[in-house]
Design a protein around this motif. Structure first.
Motif, PDB file in Angstrom:
ATOM      1  N   ILE A 142     125.490 122.249  75.252  1.00  0.00           N
ATOM      2  CA  ILE A 142     126.445 121.278  75.309  1.00  0.00           C
ATOM      3  C   ILE A 142     126.871 120.993  76.647  1.00  0.00           C
ATOM      4  CG2 ILE A 142     129.314 121.376  75.090  1.00  0.00           C
ATOM      5  CD1 ILE A 142     129.099 123.307  72.907  1.00  0.00           C
ATOM      6  N   VAL A 143     126.655 121.839  77.741  1.00  0.00           N
ATOM      7  CA  VAL A 143     126.565 121.361  78.999  1.00  0.00           C
ATOM      8  C   VAL A 143     125.789 120.263  79.361  1.00  0.00           C
ATOM      9  CG1 VAL A 143     126.073 122.021  81.400  1.00  0.00           C
ATOM     10  CG2 VAL A 143     127.693 123.746  80.056  1.00  0.00           C
ATOM     11  N   GLN A 144     124.314 120.360  78.695  1.00  0.00           N
ATOM     12  CA  GLN A 144     123.377 119.190  79.009  1.00  0.00           C
ATOM     13  C   GLN A 144     123.837 118.135  78.057  1.00  0.00           C
ATOM     14  OE1 GLN A 144     120.396 120.228  80.743  1.00  0.00           O
ATOM     15  NE2 GLN A 144     120.332 117.725  80.546  1.00  0.00           N
ATOM     16  N   GLU A 155     137.121 110.940  74.762  1.00  0.00           N
ATOM     17  CA  GLU A 155     136.266 110.026  73.731  1.00  0.00           C
ATOM     18  C   GLU A 155     134.682 110.384  74.278  1.00  0.00           C
ATOM     19  OE1 GLU A 155     136.420 108.017  71.289  1.00  0.00           O
ATOM     20  OE2 GLU A 155     138.622 107.744  71.143  1.00  0.00           O
ATOM     21  N   LEU A 156     134.526 110.454  75.590  1.00  0.00           N
ATOM     22  CA  LEU A 156     133.118 110.829  75.999  1.00  0.00           C
ATOM     23  C   LEU A 156     132.644 111.831  75.345  1.00  0.00           C
ATOM     24  CD1 LEU A 156     131.696 110.100  79.527  1.00  0.00           C
ATOM     25  CD2 LEU A 156     131.417 112.352  78.489  1.00  0.00           C
ATOM     26  N   VAL A 157     133.451 112.900  75.580  1.00  0.00           N
ATOM     27  CA  VAL A 157     133.010 114.580  74.973  1.00  0.00           C
ATOM     28  C   VAL A 157     132.714 114.397  73.505  1.00  0.00           C
ATOM     29  CG1 VAL A 157     133.859 116.778  74.644  1.00  0.00           C
ATOM     30  CG2 VAL A 157     133.914 115.867  76.891  1.00  0.00           C
ATOM     31  N   LYS A 158     134.030 113.707  72.705  1.00  0.00           N
ATOM     32  CA  LYS A 158     133.849 113.495  71.396  1.00  0.00           C
ATOM     33  C   LYS A 158     132.559 112.910  70.887  1.00  0.00           C
ATOM     34  CE  LYS A 158     135.926 110.679  67.812  1.00  0.00           C
ATOM     35  NZ  LYS A 158     137.044 109.704  67.634  1.00  0.00           N
ATOM     36  N   VAL A 214     129.054 112.440  89.335  1.00  0.00           N
ATOM     37  CA  VAL A 214     128.212 113.710  89.771  1.00  0.00           C
ATOM     38  C   VAL A 214     128.445 114.899  88.970  1.00  0.00           C
ATOM     39  CG1 VAL A 214     127.714 115.411  91.792  1.00  0.00           C
ATOM     40  CG2 VAL A 214     128.196 113.014  92.322  1.00  0.00           C
ATOM     41  N   VAL A 215     127.709 115.665  88.494  1.00  0.00           N
ATOM     42  CA  VAL A 215     127.942 116.585  87.429  1.00  0.00           C
ATOM     43  C   VAL A 215     127.553 117.983  88.232  1.00  0.00           C
ATOM     44  CG1 VAL A 215     127.348 118.070  85.491  1.00  0.00           C
ATOM     45  CG2 VAL A 215     127.502 115.476  85.346  1.00  0.00           C
ATOM     46  N   TYR A 216     128.617 118.769  88.186  1.00  0.00           N
ATOM     47  CA  TYR A 216     128.447 120.189  88.745  1.00  0.00           C
ATOM     48  C   TYR A 216     128.664 121.324  87.728  1.00  0.00           C
ATOM     49  CZ  TYR A 216     128.256 118.311  93.510  1.00  0.00           C
ATOM     50  OH  TYR A 216     128.139 117.497  94.804  1.00  0.00           O
ATOM     51  N   VAL A 217     127.948 122.326  87.840  1.00  0.00           N
ATOM     52  CA  VAL A 217     127.874 123.248  86.733  1.00  0.00           C
ATOM     53  C   VAL A 217     127.962 124.712  87.441  1.00  0.00           C
ATOM     54  CG1 VAL A 217     126.886 124.435  84.928  1.00  0.00           C
ATOM     55  CG2 VAL A 217     126.568 121.965  85.282  1.00  0.00           C
ATOM     56  N   LEU A 252     132.965 118.693  86.554  1.00  0.00           N
ATOM     57  CA  LEU A 252     132.825 120.194  87.023  1.00  0.00           C
ATOM     58  C   LEU A 252     132.674 120.946  85.796  1.00  0.00           C
ATOM     59  CD1 LEU A 252     132.322 122.729  88.805  1.00  0.00           C
ATOM     60  CD2 LEU A 252     134.778 122.731  89.038  1.00  0.00           C
ATOM     61  N   MET A 253     131.843 121.946  85.176  1.00  0.00           N
ATOM     62  CA  MET A 253     131.781 122.540  84.093  1.00  0.00           C
ATOM     63  C   MET A 253     131.424 123.959  84.469  1.00  0.00           C
ATOM     64  SD  MET A 253     129.938 120.230  81.258  1.00  0.00           S
ATOM     65  CE  MET A 253     128.547 119.614  82.340  1.00  0.00           C
ATOM     66  N   TRP A 254     132.287 124.941  83.565  1.00  0.00           N
ATOM     67  CA  TRP A 254     132.082 126.390  83.737  1.00  0.00           C
ATOM     68  C   TRP A 254     132.617 127.139  82.739  1.00  0.00           C
ATOM     69  CZ3 TRP A 254     136.326 123.734  85.634  1.00  0.00           C
ATOM     70  CH2 TRP A 254     137.698 124.465  85.468  1.00  0.00           C
TER      71      TRP A 254
END
Length: 334
Positions: free
Chosen positions: A244-246, A149-152, A50-53, A82-84
């Motif tokens: 980047i969030v997407q 690693e996922l973000v990279k 689950v992704v929350y922004v 969670l991203m913000w």
């Protein structure tokens, strides 16, 4: 019973221990089906992602939201990202001294938020050019390297930037510049690993606010490790926070999982949808008072007169604990 047999019947202790070992071995060999009765939070089966922004720009709201998901999220069956982004803020690690880590007077004068998070690590500066990511998972699924690693992988694939992970688990741009620091909180069966991404931060302000004016101070608090920093946009001008969030959100949702949910807040704080079961009122917000900032400080010693001692002027020390004076002394040089 075991102590009684061993100490009261020493002649039979060897035989007794053999029988205990034999029974223990049999139980571990033949009783494997009973593992299914253990609490489900021990499972490592692939969870729903689950992704929350959060749409809030308030550091205290976002830290409270992160902590609420950590405390109440269904980590047995789900892993959360969670991203913000925040307005201007300086955020301390759990065991840090604000006066050692930043220019508190300037922060207050410029009306910048000063907060303390619940994880360790160093002090960081946030503004709307900085993206914060928090991977909230059960303990068996906790893997900092995997998250990095996922973000990279997501950023390198879309923008062809040269990112690496160093021994401190920071993200490094072009083999030299730090673009992300990392910290974590582990409690029982619940964990979160969070870190920042310097996308288009005001680096000059970052440097100024994180420069403490304190000189000659000794403290047992955790010290930040200085590093050369650079914004990601300097290597990839087309980068921005929404893209980047997407990009990272899509990568997380499709990372070896059976199902995925995209969700975003519908209010400034983010009452994030009923799928998480968040309350309809705001989570308890951390206080921004200096009481929060000094509550866990250790004893510090401030040495005075370091620049004037060569002139024969007296030098002195002040012992401080949680902002209070507990000892003092002076010394004259002749």
């Amino acid at each position: 019973m075991l102590i009684h047999k061993l100490f009261c019947c020493p002649q039979n202790s060897r035989q007794f221990l053999r029988s205990v070992l034999k029974r223990w071995t049999w139980a571990n060999t033949h009783a494997l089906p009973h593992i299914a009765n253990y609490p489900k939070q021990y499972t490592t089966a692939a969870p729903e992602h689950v992704v929350y922004v959060s749409r809030s720009k308030n550091i205290f709201e976002n830290l409270a939201l992160e902590d609420w998901i950590y405390q109440n999220g269904d980590l047995e069956n789900r892993s959360y990202l969670l991203m913000w982004s925040n307005g201007p803020a300086v955020v301390l690690g759990l065991h840090q001294n604000p006066w050692m880590e930043c220019n508190v007077d300037r922060i207050l004068a410029e009306n910048v938020d000063l907060a303390r998070r619940k994880s360790g690590g160093g002090t960081v500066y946030h503004d709307e050019g900085n993206l914060n990511l928090s991977f909230i998972k059960s303990r068996p699924r906790y893997n900092r390297k995997e998250n990095l690693e996922l973000v990279k992988r997501a950023l390198a694939h879309k923008w062809d930037v040269d990112l690496s992970i160093n021994c401190r688990e920071d993200l490094i741009l072009d083999g030299f510049f730090k673009v992300s620091g990392t910290a974590a909180k582990l409690g029982g069966h619940r964990t979160y690993h969070h870190f920042t991404l310097l996308v288009d931060v005001d680096v000059e302000r970052l440097t100024t606010l994180l420069q403490s004016p304190m000189v000659g101070v000794k403290s047992k608090s955790t010290e930040s490790v200085p590093a050369n920093v650079r914004n990601l946009v300097e290597s990839a001008p087309s980068m921005d926070i929404p893209s980047i969030v997407q990009c990272i959100g899509d990568q997380f949702l499709h990372h070896n999982i059976p199902q995925a949910i995209w969700a975003s807040p519908t209010s400034s704080l983010g009452l994030l949808t009923s799928s998480l079961g968040l309350p309809t009122d705001s989570p308890g917000l951390p206080t921004s008072s200096l009481g929060l900032l000094t509550g866990s400080l250790d004893q510090s010693t401030c040495s005075l007169g370091l620049l004037t001692s060569s002139l024969g002027l007296p030098t002195g020390t002040l012992g401080l604990s949680t902002g209070k004076l507990f000892d003092s002394g002076h010394k004259c040089n002749h």
